[in-house]
Design a protein around this motif. Sequence first.
Motif, PDB file in Angstrom:
ATOM      1  N   PHE A  93       1.116  -3.868 -61.247  1.00  0.00           N
ATOM      2  CA  PHE A  93       1.739  -3.670 -62.557  1.00  0.00           C
ATOM      3  C   PHE A  93       1.461  -2.241 -63.010  1.00  0.00           C
ATOM      4  O   PHE A  93       0.363  -1.743 -62.806  1.00  0.00           O
ATOM      5  N   PRO A  94       2.369  -1.481 -63.591  1.00  0.00           N
ATOM      6  CA  PRO A  94       3.651  -1.904 -64.126  1.00  0.00           C
ATOM      7  C   PRO A  94       4.836  -1.757 -63.169  1.00  0.00           C
ATOM      8  O   PRO A  94       5.968  -1.928 -63.590  1.00  0.00           O
ATOM      9  N   ARG A  95       4.609  -1.461 -61.891  1.00  0.00           N
ATOM     10  CA  ARG A  95       5.739  -1.279 -60.966  1.00  0.00           C
ATOM     11  C   ARG A  95       6.521  -2.550 -60.724  1.00  0.00           C
ATOM     12  O   ARG A  95       7.744  -2.541 -60.705  1.00  0.00           O
ATOM     13  N   ASP A  96       5.832  -3.659 -60.469  1.00  0.00           N
ATOM     14  CA  ASP A  96       6.510  -4.917 -60.141  1.00  0.00           C
ATOM     15  C   ASP A  96       6.714  -5.753 -61.397  1.00  0.00           C
ATOM     16  O   ASP A  96       5.766  -6.307 -61.933  1.00  0.00           O
ATOM     17  N   GLN A  97       7.934  -5.825 -61.846  1.00  0.00           N
ATOM     18  CA  GLN A  97       8.257  -6.628 -63.024  1.00  0.00           C
ATOM     19  C   GLN A  97       9.527  -7.412 -62.743  1.00  0.00           C
ATOM     20  O   GLN A  97      10.460  -6.883 -62.159  1.00  0.00           O
ATOM     21  N   ARG A  98       9.528  -8.669 -63.155  1.00  0.00           N
ATOM     22  CA  ARG A  98      10.714  -9.507 -62.956  1.00  0.00           C
ATOM     23  C   ARG A  98      11.850  -9.044 -63.872  1.00  0.00           C
ATOM     24  O   ARG A  98      12.973  -8.944 -63.459  1.00  0.00           O
ATOM     25  N   VAL A  99      11.538  -8.815 -65.132  1.00  0.00           N
ATOM     26  CA  VAL A  99      12.530  -8.351 -66.095  1.00  0.00           C
ATOM     27  C   VAL A  99      12.056  -7.004 -66.607  1.00  0.00           C
ATOM     28  O   VAL A  99      10.922  -6.870 -67.057  1.00  0.00           O
ATOM     29  N   VAL A 170      -2.298  -2.015 -71.936  1.00  0.00           N
ATOM     30  CA  VAL A 170      -2.882  -0.689 -71.714  1.00  0.00           C
ATOM     31  C   VAL A 170      -2.191   0.015 -70.545  1.00  0.00           C
ATOM     32  O   VAL A 170      -1.886   1.210 -70.614  1.00  0.00           O
ATOM     33  N   SER A 171      -1.909  -0.720 -69.475  1.00  0.00           N
ATOM     34  CA  SER A 171      -1.223  -0.125 -68.320  1.00  0.00           C
ATOM     35  C   SER A 171       0.161   0.375 -68.698  1.00  0.00           C
ATOM     36  O   SER A 171       0.589   1.437 -68.243  1.00  0.00           O
ATOM     37  N   SER A 172       0.849  -0.390 -69.533  1.00  0.00           N
ATOM     38  CA  SER A 172       2.189   0.015 -69.976  1.00  0.00           C
ATOM     39  C   SER A 172       2.129   1.277 -70.823  1.00  0.00           C
ATOM     40  O   SER A 172       2.936   2.190 -70.650  1.00  0.00           O
ATOM     41  N   VAL A 173       1.157   1.339 -71.717  1.00  0.00           N
ATOM     42  CA  VAL A 173       1.036   2.497 -72.604  1.00  0.00           C
ATOM     43  C   VAL A 173       0.628   3.747 -71.819  1.00  0.00           C
ATOM     44  O   VAL A 173       1.183   4.824 -72.021  1.00  0.00           O
ATOM     45  N   LEU A 174      -0.334   3.592 -70.914  1.00  0.00           N
ATOM     46  CA  LEU A 174      -0.847   4.754 -70.174  1.00  0.00           C
ATOM     47  C   LEU A 174      -0.018   5.115 -68.944  1.00  0.00           C
ATOM     48  O   LEU A 174      -0.117   6.227 -68.434  1.00  0.00           O
ATOM     49  N   GLY A 175       0.782   4.155 -68.451  1.00  0.00           N
ATOM     50  CA  GLY A 175       1.634   4.442 -67.295  1.00  0.00           C
ATOM     51  C   GLY A 175       0.925   4.399 -65.957  1.00  0.00           C
ATOM     52  O   GLY A 175       1.440   4.899 -64.962  1.00  0.00           O
ATOM     53  N   ASN A 177      -2.369   1.927 -63.617  1.00  0.00           N
ATOM     54  CA  ASN A 177      -3.042   0.622 -63.590  1.00  0.00           C
ATOM     55  C   ASN A 177      -4.564   0.702 -63.456  1.00  0.00           C
ATOM     56  O   ASN A 177      -5.194  -0.260 -63.035  1.00  0.00           O
ATOM     57  N   LYS A 178      -5.163   1.803 -63.818  1.00  0.00           N
ATOM     58  CA  LYS A 178      -6.615   1.974 -63.682  1.00  0.00           C
ATOM     59  C   LYS A 178      -7.392   0.869 -64.421  1.00  0.00           C
ATOM     60  O   LYS A 178      -8.292   0.250 -63.869  1.00  0.00           O
ATOM     61  N   GLN A 179      -7.030   0.621 -65.667  1.00  0.00           N
ATOM     62  CA  GLN A 179      -7.703  -0.420 -66.446  1.00  0.00           C
ATOM     63  C   GLN A 179      -7.434  -1.804 -65.878  1.00  0.00           C
ATOM     64  O   GLN A 179      -8.313  -2.665 -65.874  1.00  0.00           O
ATOM     65  N   MET A 180      -6.224  -2.024 -65.383  1.00  0.00           N
ATOM     66  CA  MET A 180      -5.899  -3.308 -64.758  1.00  0.00           C
ATOM     67  C   MET A 180      -6.815  -3.566 -63.567  1.00  0.00           C
ATOM     68  O   MET A 180      -7.318  -4.684 -63.395  1.00  0.00           O
ATOM     69  N   LEU A 181      -7.061  -2.556 -62.748  1.00  0.00           N
ATOM     70  CA  LEU A 181      -7.913  -2.734 -61.567  1.00  0.00           C
ATOM     71  C   LEU A 181      -9.346  -3.086 -61.964  1.00  0.00           C
ATOM     72  O   LEU A 181      -9.994  -3.899 -61.305  1.00  0.00           O
ATOM     73  N   VAL A 182      -9.838  -2.508 -63.059  1.00  0.00           N
ATOM     74  CA  VAL A 182     -11.180  -2.829 -63.554  1.00  0.00           C
ATOM     75  C   VAL A 182     -11.225  -4.286 -64.019  1.00  0.00           C
ATOM     76  O   VAL A 182     -12.169  -5.029 -63.712  1.00  0.00           O
ATOM     77  N   VAL A 183     -10.199  -4.730 -64.736  1.00  0.00           N
ATOM     78  CA  VAL A 183     -10.120  -6.116 -65.215  1.00  0.00           C
ATOM     79  C   VAL A 183     -10.062  -7.080 -64.028  1.00  0.00           C
ATOM     80  O   VAL A 183     -10.765  -8.101 -64.002  1.00  0.00           O
ATOM     81  N   LEU A 184      -9.258  -6.766 -63.039  1.00  0.00           N
ATOM     82  CA  LEU A 184      -9.145  -7.634 -61.860  1.00  0.00           C
ATOM     83  C   LEU A 184     -10.472  -7.746 -61.129  1.00  0.00           C
ATOM     84  O   LEU A 184     -10.848  -8.824 -60.670  1.00  0.00           O
ATOM     85  N   GLU A 185     -11.207  -6.648 -61.047  1.00  0.00           N
ATOM     86  CA  GLU A 185     -12.520  -6.693 -60.387  1.00  0.00           C
ATOM     87  C   GLU A 185     -13.487  -7.575 -61.165  1.00  0.00           C
ATOM     88  O   GLU A 185     -14.257  -8.342 -60.582  1.00  0.00           O
TER      89      GLU A 185
END
Length: 196
Positions: A93-99, A170-175, A177-185
Amino acid sequence: MGKAEKTRQFIIEQAAPLFNKQGVAGTAISDIIKATNLAKGGIYGNFSSKEEIVMEVFDYIAEEEKLNLRKVTATASTSVGKFEALFKYYSRFPRDQRVAGGCPMLNFGVEADDTNPGLKKKVSELVLYYESRIAKMVQYGKDNGEFEQDWDERKFAIKMFTMLEGAILVSSVLGHNKQMLVVLEALREEIKQHSL
């Protein structure tokens, strides 16, 4: 599906990315006319109002999101594998989006919060659906001996869903996925802590 139903579905599919990107207030009937190449009568011949289109669009997006969630997790046979498949999906995310336009729960939810009780109810139902799917994945793992029996699947589901939605925002606003990767970890670590 008859011609009228096909036209109605076409309008919904074309309007979905408009409402998701531009918002309900920011999308005019003229935008839908332009996207569909239909006359105003073609739109209002199928829908009584913009509000009806919005509600149908959200139902369409919700079903697309549910289908995608099932598709992503269906590739794995274990609960841990299903979580990992989800994490792999969210890591893109945000590259892969259904809509196009970002997360519809965030987009529609924020806009409907104080202005549209019907739409707010639909968004709430989708949130609860996601949380229940996460809880079921934990329960599936408990039933199959992957996770500790005392792990509270409901609390984890709320935590995981909320963390992912925050990371999406946050990923959408910043463009990126750095924060997303931290959350996933962090979520992976919690799953490991409860794994047998």
